[in-house]
Design an enzyme around this catalytic site. Structure first.
Site, PDB file in Angstrom:
ATOM      1  N   SER A  78       8.873  37.620  16.639  1.00 38.93           N
ATOM      2  CA  SER A  78       7.802  37.913  15.682  1.00 38.93           C
ATOM      3  C   SER A  78       7.130  36.614  15.266  1.00 38.93           C
ATOM      4  CB  SER A  78       8.381  38.609  14.439  1.00 38.93           C
ATOM      5  OG  SER A  78       7.451  38.656  13.383  1.00 38.93           O
ATOM      6  N   TYR A  99      14.091  39.873   7.059  1.00 35.41           N
ATOM      7  CA  TYR A  99      13.431  40.142   8.334  1.00 35.41           C
ATOM      8  C   TYR A  99      13.114  38.824   9.044  1.00 35.41           C
ATOM      9  CZ  TYR A  99       9.913  41.793  11.679  1.00 35.41           C
ATOM     10  OH  TYR A  99       9.194  42.061  12.834  1.00 35.41           O
TER      11      TYR A  99
END
Length: 251
Positions: free
Chosen positions: A142, A155
């Site tokens: 990501s 996250y």
């Protein structure tokens, strides 16, 4: 450079978390590049619907967070159906809460879904790839592998872990003929980002923050995946490829 380097005909690809979003887009893209595609997820109904939409693909339901279930499913498929030449570790989740209030159970669930799954499926598939002396593993990281935003600290930690696990995979398995790399998407129009996409203030901020000036479309990840899954990347290993409209390149 011959276009044949990107040809995936005769290859079989397993994509985790592929009933929707990025996983589904990558499955469709690999299929169009010639690969035989196998979809994975926990919800068999959603998987069957996705498979029907693509046509000509198989499904392999299992829970990526269950180490033994993963190994059993992979070993059975390899024994009964055939080998996996390509693995895309895409399964993941998000949970947004200020860090000081972040629930411990949500933290553990993020770790299992975003990190343990990459280990579980990666190890199970790699054991077979190593015997054959070849294989492609593409992990989905990501933009949060390199950056952080308020409310998603765990996250961010998981995606940093995915990048370093990718490097570890390459370090251990390149000697056996495997290429293990990662794609780090920026902000894309996906179900995972539905809440952000519905926030006009956030979208305005993102468009100003991203040099490309817009959200990404999931189809724009396909080229990177085909590259990393094909012979075109035969000497690329342990790399994290950012596909983010320039957001990590700009202050």
């Amino acid at each position: 450079m011959s276009i044949q380097l990107f040809d995936l005909r005769g290859k079989r690809a397993l994509i985790t978390g592929s009933s929707q979003g990025i996983g589904f887009a990558l499955a469709k893209g690999l299929q169009e590049a010639g690969a035989e595609v196998v979809l994975n997820g926990r919800d068999e109904v959603k998987l069957k619907a996705a498979a029907a939409e693509l046509g000509g693909v198989a499904i392999l339901p299992f829970d990526v967070t269950d180490h033994q279930a993963v190994r059993d499913a992979i070993d059975a498929f390899e024994a009964q159906t055939g080998c996996f030449d390509i693995l895309v570790n895409n399964a993941g989740m998000q949970h947004r809460t200020p860090l000081e209030d972040f629930p411990a159970d949500a933290f553990e669930r993020l770790m299992r879904t975003n990190v343990s799954s990459v280990f579980n499926v990666g190890q199970a598939v790699a054991r077979h790839m190593i015997k054959r002396g070849r294989g492609k593993i593409v992990n989905i990281a990501s933009v949060q592998t390199a950056l952080a935003r308020p409310g998603i600290a765990p996250y961010t930690a998981t995606k940093g872990a995915v990048a370093n696990l990718t490097k570890g995979m390459a370090t251990d398995w390149a000697r056996y003929g495997l290429q293990c790399n990662a794609i780090a998407p920026g902000y894309f129009e996906t179900p995972l980002n539905a809440a952000l996409m519905g926030d006009p203030q956030f979208s305005a901020w993102l468009e100003k923050r991203t040099p490309a000036g817009r959200w990404g479309k999931v189809e724009e990840l396909v080229g990177a995946c085909i590259f990393l899954a094909s012979n075109a990347s035969s000497f690329v290993n342990g790399h994290v490829l950012y596909v983010d409209g320039g957001i990590t390149a700009s202050l």
